[in-house]
Design a protein around this motif. Structure first.
Motif, PDB file in Angstrom:
ATOM      1  N   GLY A 168       0.798  -1.188   0.037  1.00 15.47           N
ATOM      2  CA  GLY A 168      -0.016  -0.074   0.054  1.00 15.47           C
ATOM      3  C   GLY A 168       1.001   1.328   0.006  1.00 15.47           C
ATOM      4  O   GLY A 168       2.094   1.240  -0.482  1.00 15.47           O
ATOM      5  N   GLY A 169       0.198   2.333   0.214  1.00 13.59           N
ATOM      6  CA  GLY A 169       0.779   3.545   0.505  1.00 13.59           C
ATOM      7  C   GLY A 169       0.726   4.537   1.645  1.00 13.59           C
ATOM      8  O   GLY A 169      -0.539   4.456   2.358  1.00 13.59           O
ATOM      9  N   VAL A 170       1.443   5.268   1.755  1.00  7.00           N
ATOM     10  CA  VAL A 170       1.641   6.537   2.947  1.00  7.00           C
ATOM     11  C   VAL A 170       1.857   7.833   2.515  1.00  7.00           C
ATOM     12  O   VAL A 170       2.670   7.665   1.450  1.00  7.00           O
ATOM     13  N   ARG A 171       0.976   8.585   2.787  1.00  8.35           N
ATOM     14  CA  ARG A 171       1.042   9.962   1.988  1.00  8.35           C
ATOM     15  C   ARG A 171       1.038  11.001   3.090  1.00  8.35           C
ATOM     16  O   ARG A 171       0.437  10.866   3.987  1.00  8.35           O
ATOM     17  N   ILE A 172       1.808  12.255   2.848  1.00  5.33           N
ATOM     18  CA  ILE A 172       2.060  13.478   3.777  1.00  5.33           C
ATOM     19  C   ILE A 172       1.738  14.445   2.885  1.00  5.33           C
ATOM     20  O   ILE A 172       2.563  14.585   1.816  1.00  5.33           O
ATOM     21  N   ALA A 173       1.273  15.453   3.180  1.00  4.52           N
ATOM     22  CA  ALA A 173       1.030  16.918   2.552  1.00  4.52           C
ATOM     23  C   ALA A 173       0.868  17.856   3.242  1.00  4.52           C
ATOM     24  O   ALA A 173       0.210  17.735   4.165  1.00  4.52           O
ATOM     25  N   LYS A 174       1.256  19.062   2.648  1.00  6.24           N
ATOM     26  CA  LYS A 174       1.073  20.252   3.278  1.00  6.24           C
ATOM     27  C   LYS A 174       0.484  21.300   2.579  1.00  6.24           C
ATOM     28  O   LYS A 174       0.645  21.381   1.367  1.00  6.24           O
ATOM     29  N   ALA A 175      -0.557  21.854   3.000  1.00  2.32           N
ATOM     30  CA  ALA A 175      -1.689  22.532   2.247  1.00  2.32           C
ATOM     31  C   ALA A 175      -0.778  23.975   1.800  1.00  2.32           C
ATOM     32  O   ALA A 175      -0.102  24.508   2.475  1.00  2.32           O
ATOM     33  N   ASN A 176      -1.100  24.470   0.709  1.00  3.44           N
ATOM     34  CA  ASN A 176      -0.417  25.567   0.220  1.00  3.44           C
ATOM     35  C   ASN A 176      -1.054  26.740   0.792  1.00  3.44           C
ATOM     36  O   ASN A 176      -0.269  27.941   0.772  1.00  3.44           O
ATOM     37  N   ALA A 177      -2.222  26.670   1.184  1.00  3.06           N
ATOM     38  CA  ALA A 177      -2.739  28.068   2.003  1.00  3.06           C
ATOM     39  C   ALA A 177      -2.241  28.271   3.108  1.00  3.06           C
ATOM     40  O   ALA A 177      -2.121  27.426   4.248  1.00  3.06           O
ATOM     41  N   HIS A 178      -1.792  29.418   3.479  1.00  2.00           N
ATOM     42  CA  HIS A 178      -1.021  29.876   4.492  1.00  2.00           C
ATOM     43  C   HIS A 178      -1.793  29.982   5.713  1.00  2.00           C
ATOM     44  O   HIS A 178      -1.649  30.013   6.991  1.00  2.00           O
ATOM     45  N   HIS A 179      -3.191  30.267   5.437  1.00  2.00           N
ATOM     46  CA  HIS A 179      -4.211  30.613   6.727  1.00  2.00           C
ATOM     47  C   HIS A 179      -4.845  29.223   7.112  1.00  2.00           C
ATOM     48  O   HIS A 179      -5.704  29.349   7.832  1.00  2.00           O
ATOM     49  N   ALA A 180      -4.398  28.257   6.736  1.00  2.00           N
ATOM     50  CA  ALA A 180      -5.135  27.011   6.962  1.00  2.00           C
ATOM     51  C   ALA A 180      -4.777  26.520   8.321  1.00  2.00           C
ATOM     52  O   ALA A 180      -3.479  26.815   8.999  1.00  2.00           O
ATOM     53  N   GLU A 181      -5.683  26.200   9.223  1.00  2.00           N
ATOM     54  CA  GLU A 181      -5.655  25.979  10.662  1.00  2.00           C
ATOM     55  C   GLU A 181      -4.775  24.608  10.779  1.00  2.00           C
ATOM     56  O   GLU A 181      -4.030  24.503  11.878  1.00  2.00           O
ATOM     57  N   HIS A 182      -5.139  23.572  10.160  1.00  2.00           N
ATOM     58  CA  HIS A 182      -4.350  22.427  10.209  1.00  2.00           C
ATOM     59  C   HIS A 182      -3.903  21.901   8.650  1.00  2.00           C
ATOM     60  O   HIS A 182      -4.250  21.340   7.897  1.00  2.00           O
ATOM     61  N   PRO A 183      -2.594  22.550   8.449  1.00  2.00           N
ATOM     62  CA  PRO A 183      -2.329  22.405   7.016  1.00  2.00           C
ATOM     63  C   PRO A 183      -1.596  21.005   6.774  1.00  2.00           C
ATOM     64  O   PRO A 183      -1.579  20.512   5.353  1.00  2.00           O
ATOM     65  N   TRP A 184      -1.493  20.219   7.615  1.00  2.00           N
ATOM     66  CA  TRP A 184      -0.544  18.869   7.527  1.00  2.00           C
ATOM     67  C   TRP A 184      -1.724  17.839   7.576  1.00  2.00           C
ATOM     68  O   TRP A 184      -2.587  17.692   8.389  1.00  2.00           O
ATOM     69  N   THR A 185      -1.544  17.069   6.308  1.00  2.00           N
ATOM     70  CA  THR A 185      -2.524  15.776   6.426  1.00  2.00           C
ATOM     71  C   THR A 185      -1.504  14.760   6.082  1.00  2.00           C
ATOM     72  O   THR A 185      -0.620  14.660   5.120  1.00  2.00           O
TER      73      THR A 185
END
Length: 141
Positions: free
Chosen positions: A48-65
Motif C-alpha cells: 500500500g501507500g502512505v502520504r503526507i501533504a502540506k496545504a499551500n494555503a498559509h491561513h489553514a488551521e491544520h495544514p498537514w495531512t
C-alpha cells in the motif's frame, strides 16, 4: 502540487509519498513511525501507500495531512490525520494505524477460533447429543 515517490519499504511495497513542499526530515520521521508499526513479528505481508501533504494555503488551521491505505494480508487498513504540524500529523497517523492494524489482526484470530456447534445443530449438550430427544418416561423397558 506534485507528488514525489520517496521509497519502498523492504520487500513489501509500502510507498511513502510527499505532496507539496515537504522536507526530507519530515519524510524520514514518517518512515520511522510507520516502520515502528509495521516491523513486527507475525504480521502478514503489507502493501500500500502512505502520504503526507502540506496545504499551500498559509491561513489553514491544520495544514498537514497524513494518510495511509495499506493491505495487511487480506484486510484493508485505512487511517487519516490532519494536524497543525507535520510531527503531530505523523504521530496521530501512527496511533490510528497501530489501532487499525491491531483490530485487523484480532478479528482474523477470533474468526479462526470456532466454538463447538450448539446442541440443536448436532453438537454435544450437557447430557450428550441426543439426550433431549427422548423423554425418560417414553422409553421402552
Amino acid at each position: 502540487m506534485t507528488a514525489r515517490e520517496t521509497g519502498v519499504r523492504g520487500t513489501e511495497a509500502v510507498r511513502v509519498r510527499a505532496e507539496g513542499n515537504v522536507e526530507e526530515g519530515v519524510l524520514e520521521y514518517l518512515r520511522a513511525k510507520i516502520g515502528a508499526v509495521l516491523d513486527r513479528q507475525g504480521l502478514p505481508p503489507v502493501t500500500g501507500g502512505v502520504r503526507i501533504a502540506k496545504a499551500n494555503a498559509h491561513h489553514a488551521e491544520h495544514p498537514w495531512t497524513a494518510a495511509a491505505e495499506l493491505r495487511v494480508g487480506p484486510d484493508l487498513v485505512v487511517a487519516h490525520a490532519r494536524e497543525a504540524t507535520s510531527q503531530e500529523a505523523t504521530d496521530r497517523l501512527q496511533d490510528r494505524l497501530r489501532r487499525q492494524v491491531e483490530r485487523a489482526l484480532d478479528s482474523r484470530q477470533t474468526a479462526r477460533r470456532s466454538a463447538p456447534p450448539p446442541p440443536w445443530r448436532g453438537g454435544a449438550g450437557e447430557d450428550g447429543p441426543r439426550a433431549a430427544e427422548e423423554p425418560a418416561g417414553d422409553r421402552p423397558a
